[in-house]
Design a protein around this motif. Structure first.
Motif, mmCIF file in Angstrom:
data_model
loop_
_atom_site.group_PDB
_atom_site.id
_atom_site.type_symbol
_atom_site.label_atom_id
_atom_site.label_comp_id
_atom_site.label_asym_id
_atom_site.label_seq_id
_atom_site.Cartn_x
_atom_site.Cartn_y
_atom_site.Cartn_z
ATOM 1 N N HIS A 662 1.167 -0.982 0.364
ATOM 2 C CA HIS A 662 -0.049 -0.124 0.282
ATOM 3 C C HIS A 662 0.774 1.621 -0.151
ATOM 4 N N ILE A 663 0.191 2.180 -0.610
ATOM 5 C CA ILE A 663 0.929 3.697 -0.485
ATOM 6 C C ILE A 663 1.321 4.157 0.725
ATOM 7 N N ILE A 664 2.041 4.556 1.103
ATOM 8 C CA ILE A 664 2.411 4.781 2.699
ATOM 9 C C ILE A 664 1.010 6.963 2.735
ATOM 10 N N ASP A 665 2.289 7.423 1.819
ATOM 11 C CA ASP A 665 2.314 8.696 1.088
ATOM 12 C C ASP A 665 0.806 9.222 0.293
ATOM 13 N N MET A 666 -0.112 8.087 0.145
ATOM 14 C CA MET A 666 -1.291 8.190 0.042
ATOM 15 C C MET A 666 -1.654 9.979 -0.085
ATOM 16 N N LYS A 667 -1.945 10.331 1.334
ATOM 17 C CA LYS A 667 -2.807 11.393 1.748
ATOM 18 C C LYS A 667 -2.120 12.633 1.168
#
Length: 873
Positions: A662-667
């Motif tokens: 999963h993309i950690i810096d998605m926010k």
């Protein structure tokens, strides 16, 4: 003595009081400073639309999870239908009350009982220990083994089996004990019939292990990556590497379906194999003829080249009295005259010749091979283990050979599947415990597919997949061609480039600037006012893209061999030249074409829409993963133009894990994109449609859930009351499902573009469908499998089929439909571009010694400075 003790106690108390007073004095100024900061207003106050970290994250995740689309959506019937044969067969159970018990198999060296209980010996030793369990009568042949720690049987046995087994130099303690897991076939069938209920995976895992065990039990069979191959086959020779062979094998995978219950997908698999059996020096000379393996120390460059080539190769020493399987780590800088760590200080040559008198080291000055166990052995005393899988990444030439040999058209795949089906049936008849009562149907499953109506293109730019004119071109493209190699027919190439650009309506300035240089001084020739077309015979893509980022210019790479083979000459390939011009037009702000929206509901255009695509690429040696997210920044999301811009992020895996999906810096990524969308259009998107690639079904509950939560957080961080309608679709092509359309007579062909399969062999517990968007041009077409997991807009199933197909027709690099939606393809290209820049930037950096570079440092080094155009196309 008592008086001395009292004095010591009093001294300790005085020292303790003094330390406490000093700490209080130090804390008073800090407390006063904090009070003053709280009393005066902050110089950088937190924006009103920013919200703190949500302390109720778990509650919100549960709320999102409860809204996942678990049940199938109704589908409106369409006029055009087609019957499709599949490679799926129905699994038949004599009794649905069959229960499969799982047992834990532990194998540890004697004396290492305190080590990790999950640690297992090498696969070869595991196989021998398991066979001794059966031959010794501890377990019978009714037990199925997955090759690791799990045993499956329908026999209930509570007694713990403990056996001590002598394997020559080592003694192993083998134990078998029951686990709490009992798989029930009825639980799977009940979950499928209920619909919307999560299908239990334990019975599926147990059935897969049983089928694989039966296939492995057949004579002369070997398992490689969950597929089974006959080790006596000769295999297909590969032209690009005469040392390799291509094996064919059988793969059987249990899959629950909504229309036919529990099924098994049968497919023919292929694997690149090293026949082996030769001496390691002979193996090196045949694969690297330019490196001389004389009785001399290797040059440092040759040693590094061989270390990269041989890393991971399985070898065995010729002097060993019993078979040993060792793995090459690298080519050492030491030769056979180097001393080993021993009190005597003898050399490697002396040690081996004294211990094994029948063997002599004839090339003592040649480098030794360093193995993963730390030993260093002369190359001439090592032999390549035969029939091992190719251990390196397949290069472009080898991949082309594998595709040409392995791909089969439907008319050839159909009999191949029937042959592998006979192999699976035979293995079940001979090696399946009769108490289980499992069999496979004799005929494959046939499903009905529907063909979508083809969309219309605005204007008349595209006819039968061929583009005549682009929809919009920039006012004028200033072009600069930079040659990094000596070329011929350069004027002919420039002439045909002008001719094709005029036909397509792409305006190129009459004065094309030319430059000739090498890679070292490329940066001084790049121009910010021009589109730099860089031509070379061996393109260093990563280095060129790093220069593009540093100079903030626009570049287009082109291999000169492509120009010679397909563009210049008496019969030029105008399609190749047109695709090059399509990329150039998009990078300069043009629009290649746009789709009409006849078959889409008007509600989707009632408010601005943002389409997002995401992908993650991983390394396997400690290097960080690279994530990319693309999104459109205008309302023309159904146009093949320059509207999709990208953001990348770098993330390290957690400890003891290879990668984080999963993309950690998605926010932060989505927040930037929402602000840019508002800046360009003047309004916020009312709908977010998120297409995600590279997520398996087992990761839906973690990866998608985390990223969906981050997207919602990004929206509320923009404005507290901003809650757009979000939809999430996962797409994947990593599956073994195949479809073949029955044509005239008994011939089979690929389904037509736009064919949708939304029933029968689809998953039972999600809204999902298979879509053939591309036209099959080589072998059997593989459809993309889509899962609609979350949808605030509550679109219909027909909408998702049509809208997804439309997105596959807006890929700016090709005038035909592609197999993925264009946002996903763009995210994949952005990942590949960032990966190339990363490899070039940190070439030679040792990542195996832990994390040395921060995430922000790596991201800043590889992300492009100018992201206002589609640099990755």
């Amino acid at each position: 003595r008592i008086q001395i003790l009292f004095e010591q106690m009093a001294r300790r108390q005085r020292n303790r009081r003094r330390q406490q007073q000093q700490q209080q004095q130090q804390q008073q100024p800090q407390q006063q400073q904090l009070q003053q900061q709280q009393q005066r207003p902050s110089a950088n106050p937190t924006p009103k639309n920013e919200i703190p970290h949500d302390p109720n994250k778990n509650r919100r995740l549960d709320e999102i999870h409860s809204k996942f689309i678990r049940k199938r959506l109704p589908v409106n019937p369409r006029n055009i239908t087609v019957d499709l044969d599949t490679n799926s067969y129905k699994v038949i159970f004599k009794s649905r009350d069959v229960k499969i018990h799982q047992y834990d198999l532990a194998m540890r060296k004697e004396g290492n009982e305190s080590s990790d209980p999950n640690e297992m010996p090498p696969p070869g030793i595991r196989e021998k220990l398991f066979n001794q369990l059966i031959s010794g009568g501890y377990i019978n042949s009714n037990w199925a083994w997955d090759g690791n720690k799990n045993l499956y049987t329908n026999i209930l046995q509570d007694d713990i089996i403990n056996v001590r087994m002598d394997m020559g130099r080592k003694v192993y303690l083998v134990s078998v004990q029951r686990t709490p897991m009992t798989a029930s076939v009825q639980d799977v069938i009940t979950a499928i019939q209920d619909g919307g209920v999560e299908v239990p995976q334990d019975p599926i895992t147990a059935l897969n292990a049983i089928f694989l065990h039966c296939l492995k039990s057949m004579p002369s069979r070997v398992a490689i990556k969950n597929s089974v191959y006959d080790e006596n086959q000769q295999g297909y020779p590969l032209p690009s590497n005469s040392q390799l062979r291509l094996w064919k094998g059988t793969r059987a995978k249990i899959t629950p379906t909504g229309g036919f219950g529990i099924t098994v997908r049968v497919i023919r698999k292929h694997e690149v194999i090293i026949p082996g059996g030769s001496n390691l020096i002979a193996f090196i000379e045949k694969n690297h003829s330019n490196i001389r393996m004389n009785n001399n120390i290797l040059r440092d460059n040759d040693r590094k080249t061989l270390s990269t080539f041989l890393k991971g190769l399985k070898v065995t020493p010729t002097y060993a009295s019993y078979p040993r399987k060792l793995t090459v780590k690298c080519i050492s800088t030491d030769d056979s005259f180097s001393t080993i760590e021993s009190p005597e200080g003898i050399t490697i040559k002396t040690y081996l010749e004294d211990k094994y008198p029948r063997f002599r080291v004839t090339k003592p000055e040649l480098n030794c091979a360093e193995l993963t166990n730390g030993n260093k052995i002369p190359l001439e005393l090592l032999q390549v283990i035969p029939n091992q899988p190719y251990y390196k990444d397949i290069d472009a030439k080898l991949q082309r050979d594998v595709i040409q040999k392995a791909c089969m058209w439907p008319k050839d795949l159909k009999p191949a599947i029937e042959e592998e089906h006979c192999t699976v049936t035979e293995s079940l008849n001979h090696y399946l415990p009769s108490q289980l009562g499992i069999s496979v149907s004799s005929s494959p499953i046939t499903v009905e597919g529907t063909v979508l109506q083809q969309p219309r293109f605005k204007g008349s730019g595209i006819t039968n997949g061929k583009l005549s004119r682009v929809e919009r071109s920039p006012q004028m493209i200033k072009l600069k061609i930079i040659y990094l190699c000596k070329v011929t027919n350069a004027k002919e190439f420039e002439q045909k480039l002008r001719e094709k650009s005029r036909q397509m309506g792409i305006k190129i300035h009459k004065d094309i600037e030319l430059a000739y240089c090498n890679m070292d001084n490329l940066g001084s020739h790049l121009s910010q006012e021009h589109l730099n077309l860089i031509i070379d015979k061996n393109l260093d893509y990563g280095r060129i893209k790093l220069e593009e980022s540093a100079q903030e210019v626009k570049t287009q790479c082109l291999d000169w061999f492509t120009v010679e083979r397909k563009i210049t000459g008496s019969k030029p390939d105008w399609t190749t030249l047109a695709n090059i011009l399509l990329k150039m037009n998009v990078k300069c702000g043009g629009l290649n074409w746009t789709l009409e929206c006849d078959n889409l509901p008007p509600t989707i255009f009632s408010e601005p829409v943002m389409i997002l695509g995401a992908d993650v690429t991983h390394f396997n040696d400690g290097r960080p993963s690279i994530a990319s997210v693309v999104a459109n920044f205008s309302d023309s999301f159904l146009g093949a133009g320059s509207d999709f811009l990208s953001e990348i992020s770098v993330q390290y895996p957690k400890e003891n894990r290879k990668a984080i999906e999963h993309i950690i810096d998605m926010k932060n990524i989505v927040t930037k994109m929402l602000r840019e969308f508002r800046k360009r259009t003047g309004e916020k998107p009312g709908k977010l449609i998120y297409y995600r690639d590279g997520v398996s079904m087992g990761q839906f509950e973690t990866v998608v859930l985390e990223e969906l939560y981050s997207i919602q957080e990004a929206c509320t961080s923009l404005e507290t009351c901003y809650k757009p309608k979000i939809s999430v679709v996962v797409c994947t092509k990593r599956h073994e499902q195949r479809f073949m359309k029955k044509e005239n007579g008994n011939k089979f062909g690929n389904p037509s573009p736009g064919t949708v399969v939304c029933d029968g062999v689809t998953a039972p517990n999600y809204e999902n469908f298979y879509l053939f968007s591309q036209k099959g041009i080589q072998g059997t077409s593989i459809p993309c499998h889509y899962y609609v997991l979350y949808d605030d807009s509550k679109f219909s199933a027909n909408f998702w089929h049509t809208f997804t197909y439309y997105l596959c027709l807006t890929y700016a690099r090709c005038a035909k439909a592609v197999s993925y939606p264009s946002p996903v393809y763009y995210a994949h290209l952005a990942c590949a571009s960032a990966r190339a820049r990363f490899i070039q930037k940190y070439k030679g950096h040792n990542w195996s010694q832990g994390r040395k570079l921060s995430v922000s440092q790596v991201t800043k080094a590889i992300e492009p400075r100018n992201r206002n155009f589609m640099f990755y196309v």
